[in-house]
Design a protein around this motif. Structure first.
Motif, short mmCIF file in Angstrom:
data_model
loop_
_atom_site.label_atom_id
_atom_site.label_comp_id
_atom_site.label_asym_id
_atom_site.label_seq_id
_atom_site.Cartn_x
_atom_site.Cartn_y
_atom_site.Cartn_z
N UNK C 352 40.29 36.96 75.43
CA UNK C 352 39.16 36.37 74.70
C UNK C 352 37.90 37.23 74.83
N UNK C 353 37.69 37.78 76.03
CA UNK C 353 36.52 38.61 76.24
C UNK C 353 36.63 39.93 75.46
N UNK C 354 37.81 40.55 75.54
CA UNK C 354 38.03 41.79 74.80
C UNK C 354 37.85 41.58 73.32
N UNK C 355 38.23 40.40 72.84
CA UNK C 355 38.09 40.09 71.43
C UNK C 355 36.61 40.10 71.05
N UNK C 497 20.04 23.74 70.45
CA UNK C 497 18.76 23.61 69.74
C UNK C 497 18.48 24.84 68.89
N UNK C 498 18.71 26.00 69.50
CA UNK C 498 18.46 27.25 68.78
C UNK C 498 19.35 27.34 67.55
N UNK C 499 20.57 26.87 67.71
CA UNK C 499 21.49 26.89 66.58
C UNK C 499 20.98 26.00 65.44
N UNK C 500 20.55 24.79 65.81
CA UNK C 500 20.07 23.86 64.79
C UNK C 500 18.81 24.41 64.11
N UNK C 501 17.93 25.02 64.90
CA UNK C 501 16.66 25.48 64.34
C UNK C 501 16.78 26.78 63.57
N UNK C 502 17.59 27.69 64.08
CA UNK C 502 17.60 29.04 63.50
C UNK C 502 18.84 29.34 62.69
N UNK C 503 19.77 28.40 62.67
CA UNK C 503 20.99 28.64 61.90
C UNK C 503 21.87 29.72 62.50
N UNK C 504 21.84 29.86 63.84
CA UNK C 504 22.65 30.88 64.51
C UNK C 504 24.14 30.52 64.47
N UNK C 505 24.95 31.54 64.49
CA UNK C 505 26.39 31.32 64.68
C UNK C 505 26.76 31.82 66.07
N UNK C 506 27.57 31.04 66.76
CA UNK C 506 28.02 31.46 68.09
C UNK C 506 29.51 31.72 68.09
N UNK C 507 29.88 32.83 68.69
CA UNK C 507 31.27 32.98 69.10
C UNK C 507 31.25 32.66 70.59
N UNK C 508 31.73 31.49 70.95
CA UNK C 508 31.55 30.96 72.30
C UNK C 508 32.84 31.16 73.08
N UNK C 509 32.80 32.13 73.98
CA UNK C 509 34.01 32.47 74.74
C UNK C 509 33.96 31.73 76.07
N UNK C 510 35.00 30.96 76.37
CA UNK C 510 34.95 30.14 77.57
C UNK C 510 36.34 29.80 78.07
N UNK C 511 36.42 29.49 79.36
CA UNK C 511 37.68 29.01 79.92
C UNK C 511 37.62 27.50 80.11
N UNK C 512 36.45 26.91 79.84
CA UNK C 512 36.22 25.52 80.21
C UNK C 512 36.41 24.61 79.00
N UNK C 513 37.54 23.91 78.97
CA UNK C 513 37.88 23.09 77.80
C UNK C 513 36.86 21.98 77.56
N UNK C 514 36.33 21.40 78.64
CA UNK C 514 35.42 20.27 78.48
C UNK C 514 34.11 20.74 77.85
N UNK C 528 47.86 35.62 75.73
CA UNK C 528 48.44 36.97 75.66
C UNK C 528 47.92 37.76 74.46
N UNK C 529 46.62 37.69 74.23
CA UNK C 529 46.02 38.51 73.19
C UNK C 529 46.06 37.92 71.79
N UNK C 530 46.80 36.84 71.60
CA UNK C 530 46.85 36.24 70.27
C UNK C 530 46.18 34.89 70.24
N UNK C 531 45.72 34.50 69.04
CA UNK C 531 45.30 33.12 68.86
C UNK C 531 46.57 32.32 68.58
#
Lengths: 313, 271, 603
Positions: C352-355, C497-514, C528-531
């Protein structure tokens, strides 16, 4: 196995580079060998003749090829000052130096490891301060100064050991060791100071690791934790550092052997440098660098034997 | 230990400070001929009121010579180390940051050079160039360069992998700016520590070179030369060896203590 | 009372340069035989110090027990004050009557000794077993912690075992002498979620079978909910609250406990909600109520990744040639809309990080296309790439390492602006000040250096730096993972908040499902490298189709003691190696669309 093979191939490449560097230092730097030999006041015709006979008028590449080719075929040429085959000279002198190197390293390790462990275990206490201060003083004194002190104390005042000369171990082994002892002790003390510092910092790093805490949580005694669990991990790095000191040691023996009139590699190299005996300079510089490199190789292989983590590669 | 550290730092600072002051002021305050003035009537005389550190085999005052030798020693060591930094720093930085083929070739060369004992390298260069003050500096400077390049390269490699360098690259910073703004300031503490310790080693190397007659030449008041000259009179006049020996030791000790404390302060990894 | 352990008014002090400081004080609690007591708190709360005191191991870290009593009931019924016991007695108790496991399985085993030696030395010491008897017992232990091929493992060295396997060995070591109390200090923090589930289930089973008590130290409220009988909440060296696990989670008495619980995202709590919602932060209810769900205006694609593949060479052999390749990212395709968040989740090493780095070309991908705003990033030359970086920025995981320690914060935030020549002089200063306001940092911080700030504040600076050039896309690589949970909630809210105000897009890489469930519009699960599965958040979380997604979701601890899931032994499929020989032909990723926009990898 591939690891060992890799190392061997890299050794050959490094040996080749060592010949290149040795040759470069002795040739590309400004400085005329013939003039060095005969002095600046010498007759120009005689100089030209000497240049011709030494092959100095050939292109550098040809000279380099002749030198390396000669060494490969066992013809190392003759020394200008000793008028003897260089190969023969070197093979004698290297034994003499080996005695000193081994002896001083043994002295240094035997003292440095316990002292360094002791300082690390009592980190920040008076024991540490004492051991660290001694070590600091040790690295700060030039080793020829140690040598002079040794001569003064053990040879002149106490008369326990001879202060000069070399005895072939095949003639009289005990006397050979006695002659080697003072220079070895002087070298060993300087080395010990350095190795004590290194052992201390390595041990402190290891004592801070989780597996030490786990060993304590198992109820093992502090003695087991330190002298088995921790030291088993420190020995590899300490030996590696000791191996790297071989280079330093081969530099120092030039001074020490000269001071003690001990006719080993260091003494020989010094004579060559002092008298501008170019073939001998090239050969001994090459041999010292090669020996240092090979010792480091042996130490690396030793590390592989000690540390299970590297075996797989 | 912290108290020992600060005591150690203070001693180191005092030692280095006094040596630098002596180095600067001794040649100004002491007339140069005092260092070479021979007094054949009081050769090898032990320390006394007239000669606090005694005299040498030519009746020269050892205190004067040792004080005058300070500048020589420091000058040679500092210049040589600066020379090795000037070559080693950019080389190591570029090698460590960019990596690749250049790095491979350079570091293979440096590793091979490290197989040559620094003192041997310095002796050989000095012998071939012809021993004098300037060549002694060159010899020591060249001999110390591989080691410095190695250290700098290792540091640069470590810093180049830090997220703030990646962050700088991600925000469009050029490689030159990354080297200047991010790599250099972060490797500088390690370089300063190394330089301090290298100066200590350079002083020892210079003493060794002069001791062997392949460094500075007589009648210069070099500590190594003074020890060399003392060899023949050890029994009768041990002070001729002890005085310059202690001068070397105090200077090197001061630099080492100072370097240790600098390392503790500057190197975040040692904490 | 037959308590196994009674801690009474414990005080521990540490010697520092500026005199002694108090690590913990006035800590009192009991542990009864056979129960699990969880000590929970954020970093610096003194929870580990408390645990180490019980073994008197705190002394080796420079601490001293300066007050209170630690009573431990020994097997013969005699009650011992651990704080006053001599070192002989302590050595007999450590590893024998009290076992302990630690956080870092990678460094908890001595690297130069075999597993056998490390498993048996405690047995030989405490139980007086012979070498052969100890070996037999070691084999039993390895079997009881479910390590396959125990005979072979005994001969192996730690580095030959995976992290999960090592933690099992550490547990076996702690269990060797059948202690009456097991102290577990953050035993799963360094592990992936599936391995964490296995280890938690293992501890639960061993506790049940042997009737031992467990003192469990953790920062993770979800793990507490899953493991504890009783809970001790600590904050800054003191106890805030103690109670049974249901009391703590359902009727917390103290504000700190309530705030802590509010800040913990609970897997499943977003069920039925259409869009991400800010975290509820206690004392900030007004802001919470005022915040609207973060919904995208109209779907418009910003980032379009097509068949992205990244491989790393594995060097080897005589000439250091490439002998194999790590298939870090393998044929990955997805789109990310303007103003939305796509989360990439997976365990360590899934790519995910390499992606994320490949998309920004911080590492060079092997093949594939990355379209941002109608431009293929992969096709840009060095000059154009540098300019394109203004549109895409990154926030890193470690707030301590992502800022240059030797530059003022102002200069670090200004650097991207200067790089693109967007502002100079006063305009630049104004812009930087504006951004500091934007990320809710006081302007006084502008002239400070990173070490003067806390972790959460540094992460705000990192976000400020990313915002400096008005990017459209921010790749957030584990951006909140290193933060304490209350700080994590604040930073997540700021990002939303920043997303709502500025219309940012995030690619949010995380191991935390919650966390992902809370912040993402779309989720891609990587393995293993695939989605292996990608789709709208609700579809992936409520109706996971790929076996790996199902496995991942079933391993997540839930911060609700009524939804316990790790009673029995669990065994998940271990992740295989992503290293393939040179020239290995990887099959393309082919997906089945199980619902609109919900794709599952065909295997």
């Amino acid at each position: 196995m591939t690891y060992v093979l890799n190392r061997l191939l890299s050794v050959i490449l490094t040996l080749f580079l060592i010949t290149l560097i040795t040759f470069a230092i002795t040739n590309i730097l400004p400085g005329d060998v013939a003039m060095m030999i005969m002095g600046t006041q010498s007759n120009p015709e005689a100089l030209a003749g000497l240049r011709q006979s030494l092959g100095l008028n050939d292109p550098l590449l040809v000279q380099y090829g002749r030198w390396v080719g000669g060494m490969l075929t066992g013809d190392w040429g003759d020394s200008l000052i000793f008028k003897k085959p260089i190969a023969e000279l070197l093979s004698q002198k290297i034994v003499a130096s080996a005695i000193i190197v081994v002896m001083s390293m043994t002295i240094a390790l035997a003292l440095a490891i316990p002292l360094g462990v002791w300082a690390a275990v009592h980190r920040d206490k008076w024991q540490d301060t004492a051991s660290s201060s001694t070590a600091l003083l040790g690295v700060s004194l030039p080793d020829f100064f140690w040598g002079i002190v040794m001569i003064l104390v053990f040879a002149r005042w106490l008369g326990w050991f001879p202060s000069s000369g070399f005895v072939d171990p095949s003639e009289n082994f005990v006397r050979a060791l006695r002659h080697a002892f003072l220079p070895s002790l002087a070298l060993g003390l300087g080395l010990m100071a350095h190795l004590t510092r290194m052992t201390r910092s390595t041990m402190i790093g290891i004592l801070g690791q989780e597996f030490i805490r786990v060993a304590r949580a198992k109820g093992l005694s502090e003695r087991t934790v330190i002298w088995r669990y921790a030291l088993a991990n420190a020995i590899g790095p300490v030996i590696t550092i000791a191996g790297l000191q071989i280079g330093y040691l081969f530099g120092s023996i030039i001074v020490m052997e000269t001071l003690f009139n001990y006719t080993g590699m260091g003494w020989l190299t010094y004579q060559a440098l002092l008298n501008r005996d170019m073939p001998l300079i090239q050969a001994s510089v090459f041999v010292i660098a090669a020996v240092v490199m090979l010792t480091n190789l042996v130490v690396d292989l030793l590390y592989v034997a000690i540390d299970p983590r590297i075996r797989l590669d | 230990m912290k108290r020992f550290l600060s005591v150690k730092g203070l001693i180191g600072l005092i030692l280095v400070g006094s040596m630098v002051l002596i180095g600067i002021f001794a040649p100004i305050l002491i007339p140069p001929e005092a260092g070479t003035a021979m007094d054949m009537t009081s050769r090898l005389s032990p320390p006394s009121w007239a000669h606090p550190f005694g005299t040498d085999q030519l009746g020269r005052d050892l205190m004067v010579r040792v004080l005058l030798g300070t500048r020589l020693s420091l000058e040679i060591a500092v210049t040589a180390v600066m020379m090795s930094i000037l070559i080693g720093l950019p080389l190591g930085m570029v090698s460590g940051y960019f990596g690749g083929i250049t790095d491979n070739v350079l570091m293979r060369l440096v590793d091979t050079l490290l197989a040559f004992p620094a003192l041997l390298l310095a002796l050989t260069i000095s012998a071939i160039l012809g021993p004098n003050l300037q060549n002694t500096i060159i010899a020591i400077g060249v001999a110390f360069t591989p080691f410095l390049a190695r250290i700098v390269r290792g540091e640069a490699l470590r810093v180049a992998q830090m997220p703030y360098v990646e962050a700088a690259r991600a925000s469009g910073t050029t490689d030159m700016m990354i080297l200047w703004r991010h790599i250099l300031p972060n490797i500088l503490p390690a370089v300063i520590v190394q330089a301090t310790i290298s100066i200590a080693f350079a002083i020892l190397a210079e003493a060794g070179l002069s001791f062997l007659g392949l460094g500075t030449q007589p009648p210069a008041a070099s500590w190594g030369l003074m020890i060399q000259a003392s060899r023949d009179f050890l029994d009768r006049a041990p002070w001729t060896a002890l005085v310059p020996g202690i001068a070397v030791a105090l200077t090197v000790l001061g630099l080492n203590m100072f370097g240790d404390v600098l390392r503790d302060i500057l190197d975040p990894r040692s904490k | 009372m037959n308590a196994l352990v009674t801690v009474d008014a414990l005080q521990v002090a540490f010697a520092t340069d500026s005199g002694p400081i108090i690590g913990v004080q006035d800590v009192s609690f009991t542990i009864n035989p056979g129960e699990t007591v969880c000590v929970v708190g954020e970093s610096g709360s003194g929870k580990s110090v408390t645990a180490l005191s019980l073994m008197r191991l705190v002394e080796f870290g420079g601490g001293t027990i300066t007050g209170g009593a630690l009573s431990f009931r020994r097997p013969d019924g005699q009650v011992l004050d651990v704080a006053a016991a001599d070192s002989q007695v302590m050595a007999a108790i450590r590893g024998n009557e009290i076992g302990m496991i630690f956080q870092e399985p990678m460094t908890a085993l001595n690297p130069v000794f075999t597993i056998e030696r490390q498993l048996t030395d405690g047995l030989i010491l405490h139980k007086g077993l012979s070498q052969t008897e100890a070996r037999t017992r070691a084999l039993d232990l390895l079997r009881s912690v479910r390590i396959p091929e125990p005979e072979r493992r005994l001969r192996q060295y730690p580095h030959e075992l995976s992290g999960g396997m090592r933690q099992r060995v550490v547990i076996a070591m702690a269990m060797a002498c059948e202690p009456r109390l097991l102290i577990a200090d953050e035993p799963t923090t360094a592990l992936d979620v599936t391995i964490q589930a296995e280890i938690l289930a293992l501890i639960n089973r061993l506790k049940r079978e042997q009737g031992m008590a467990v003192l469990f130290i953790t920062h993770d409220m979800a793990v507490v909910a899953q493991m504890a009988d009783r809970v001790v909440v600590m904050y800054r060296g003191r106890i805030v609250e103690t109670g049974t696990v249901t009391e703590i989670f359902e009727t917390p008495q103290q504000d700190y406990t309530r705030a802590l619980l509010a800040a913990v995202p609970k897997l499943g709590e977003m069920k039925g909600k259409p869009a991400p919602e800010k975290m509820r932060i206690l004392g900030d209810d007004a802001a919470y109520a005022a915040a609207k769900p973060v919904t995208a205006r109209k779907p418009e694609v910003l980032l379009d990744v097509r068949h992205l593949t990244t491989r790393f060479p594995v060097k080897g052999g005589i000439l250091r040639r490439t002998v194999a390749q790590v298939h870090a990212v393998e044929d990955v395709s997805f789109t990310l809309n303007v103003g939305e968040t796509l989360a990439l989740v997976g365990e360590s090493g899934c790519g995910k990080s390499s992606c994320g780095r490949s998309i920004l070309r911080l590492i060079e991908p092997q093949s594939g296309e990355v379209w941002i705003n109608g431009r293929d990033i992969g096709a840009l030359g060095p000059h154009d790439l540098r300019r394109a970086r203004a549109d895409m920025q990154m926030v890193f995981q470690d707030p301590f390492a992502s800022l240059n320690p030797y530059r003022r914060l102002r200069d670090q935030v200004a650097e991207p602006i200067q790089n693109f020549g967007l502002a100079q002089g006063q305009a630049l200063r104004d812009r930087v000040a504006e951004i500091f306001d934007r990320v809710q940092l006081p302007r006084a911080f502008m002239t400070r250096f990173p070490h003067e700030l806390s972790g959460g504040q540094r992460q705000r600076v990192a976000i400020a730096r990313a915002l400096a050039v008005n990017p459209k896309l921010i790749v957030a690589d584990e951006a909140v993972s290193a933060l304490d949970v209350s700080v994590q909630a604040q930073v997540l809210n700021l990002m939303m908040e920043l997303q709502a105000d500025l219309g940012l897009s995030y690619l949010f890489i995380s191991h935390d499902m919650a966390v992902v469930e809370r912040v993402a519009h779309h989720v891609g699960v990587m393995y293993l490298g695939r989605i292996v599965e990608i789709g709208p958040r609700a579809a992936v979380f409520d109706n996971p189709q790929h076996p790996y997604t199902q496995q991942l979701l079933s391993a997540v601890p839930i911060a609700d003691p009524r939804r316990r899931r790790f009673a029995d032994d669990l065994s998940f499929k271990p992740i295989t190696s992503p290293i393939f020989p040179l020239g290995h032909q990887s099959a393309p990723s082919v997906y089945t669309e199980v619902a609109p926009g919900h794709l599952v990898l065909q295997s």
